[in-house]
Design a protein around this motif. Sequence first.
Motif, PDB file in Angstrom:
ATOM      1  N   LEU A  63      71.353  75.113  -4.324  1.00  0.00           N
ATOM      2  CA  LEU A  63      70.945  76.434  -3.861  1.00  0.00           C
ATOM      3  C   LEU A  63      69.996  77.052  -4.879  1.00  0.00           C
ATOM      4  CD1 LEU A  63      71.471  78.698  -1.676  1.00  0.00           C
ATOM      5  CD2 LEU A  63      73.082  79.657  -3.340  1.00  0.00           C
ATOM      6  N   ALA A  64      68.845  77.517  -4.430  1.00  0.00           N
ATOM      7  CA  ALA A  64      67.905  78.184  -5.331  1.00  0.00           C
ATOM      8  C   ALA A  64      68.553  79.438  -5.910  1.00  0.00           C
ATOM      9  CB  ALA A  64      66.634  78.543  -4.571  1.00  0.00           C
ATOM     10  N   PRO A  65      68.211  79.811  -7.143  1.00  0.00           N
ATOM     11  CA  PRO A  65      68.818  81.013  -7.739  1.00  0.00           C
ATOM     12  C   PRO A  65      68.569  82.279  -6.923  1.00  0.00           C
ATOM     13  CG  PRO A  65      67.696  79.710  -9.419  1.00  0.00           C
ATOM     14  CD  PRO A  65      67.324  79.109  -8.096  1.00  0.00           C
ATOM     15  N   ASP A  66      67.407  82.332  -6.238  1.00  0.00           N
ATOM     16  CA  ASP A  66      67.050  83.526  -5.466  1.00  0.00           C
ATOM     17  C   ASP A  66      66.525  83.129  -4.103  1.00  0.00           C
ATOM     18  OD1 ASP A  66      67.059  86.059  -7.394  1.00  0.00           O
ATOM     19  OD2 ASP A  66      66.320  84.340  -8.535  1.00  0.00           O
ATOM     20  N   GLY A  67      66.881  83.905  -3.111  1.00  0.00           N
ATOM     21  CA  GLY A  67      66.339  83.757  -1.775  1.00  0.00           C
ATOM     22  C   GLY A  67      66.078  85.129  -1.189  1.00  0.00           C
ATOM     23  N   PRO A  68      65.530  85.201  -0.009  1.00  0.00           N
ATOM     24  CA  PRO A  68      65.226  86.498   0.599  1.00  0.00           C
ATOM     25  C   PRO A  68      66.440  87.404   0.685  1.00  0.00           C
ATOM     26  CG  PRO A  68      64.251  84.713   1.864  1.00  0.00           C
ATOM     27  CD  PRO A  68      65.150  84.073   0.857  1.00  0.00           C
ATOM     28  N   HIS A  69      67.617  86.810   0.946  1.00  0.00           N
ATOM     29  CA  HIS A  69      68.816  87.626   1.133  1.00  0.00           C
ATOM     30  C   HIS A  69      70.008  87.072   0.362  1.00  0.00           C
ATOM     31  CE1 HIS A  69      66.660  89.891   4.162  1.00  0.00           C
ATOM     32  NE2 HIS A  69      66.363  88.776   4.785  1.00  0.00           N
ATOM     33  N   TRP A  70      69.753  86.459  -0.784  1.00  0.00           N
ATOM     34  CA  TRP A  70      70.852  86.038  -1.645  1.00  0.00           C
ATOM     35  C   TRP A  70      70.391  85.959  -3.082  1.00  0.00           C
ATOM     36  CZ3 TRP A  70      68.217  81.943   0.829  1.00  0.00           C
ATOM     37  CH2 TRP A  70      67.743  80.937  -0.003  1.00  0.00           C
TER      38      TRP A  70
END
Length: 330
Positions: A63-70
């Motif tokens: 899982l990427a450290p940052d996403g649009p909604h996480w």
Amino acid sequence: MMATGRMAGRIAAALLALVVGAGAAEAEPPAKELFAARTSPAALAPESIGFYSKGCLAGAAELAPDGPHWQAMRLSRQRRFGHPTTIAFLQQLSEEAARRGIWPGLLVGDISQARGGPLPYGHASHQIGLDADIWLQPMPAQRLTREAREDFPFRSVLREGTLTVDDRIWTDNYRDLIRLAAESREVQRVFVHPGIKKKLCETAGRDRAWLNKVRPIYGHHEHFHIRLRCQPGSDGCTPQASTGSGDGCDELGWWFNVALKPPPPNAKPGKPKPPLRLADLPNQCRVVLNAPATGSGNPVMAAAPRDAIPAVLSYAPIASVPIPTSRPIQ
């Protein structure tokens, strides 16, 4: 007599091999140390191997450290890996919750290590890439720095000193987020504190089928725990038994009257279990542990399965919460 002697010799040799093998297994470091040392996924086809609390993970996605909604939390733990379906599910859950106005963004806690396996601390499960923790607080409007995510405080949703949800914190959005996760056909269980389960039972309304998957468990008042089913292609994955039918709301008495009562002052502490060794895990986990790494281990932005989160809130009941034993099965 000679045949008898040869047979006795073979038995003695077999016993010696067992003793030597057992000694070699004992000489190995605990499995949690071996798997924690592997920081890149195994270059194998994606597969969850074994049970949620005794297994490993091949071909993990990250899982990427940052996403649009996480935002992923506690990045230094290196626990952002999961079966590709798990990573895709978390991404789509975050997007669907935001689209519906339920939750602005997820704070994602522990998933699994790069090759799964026992963790050095914090969980007995999370070993096969199908478990994920979601913090019970919305993602802040301002992005947290990597440094801030290391000590950003957990927040309980219980009123201090009680087993009851704090209504100064809790809103229907908390219920709706848990419900959204539970209604996915990919999800096997959602674990919450018994006080949270009680609150959900009180506010679920007439459509209660989704409560069937929501199971009370110790702790879990600062986060909820999502567990996915064994996925296609994971023939070595051991599924959980069905939990029957019903919403489980009439079975909470044991938790409040027995399980969560303080122990007697003279109660002896339980004896800790010895750490799992590699020999305790499925044989394939040795292959996973020793397999070449996938390379850089760059975050994977996996495409979410189209039906991971239903377009409308609908769910066919498949299970319920049975009366717990003294040590409830996770």
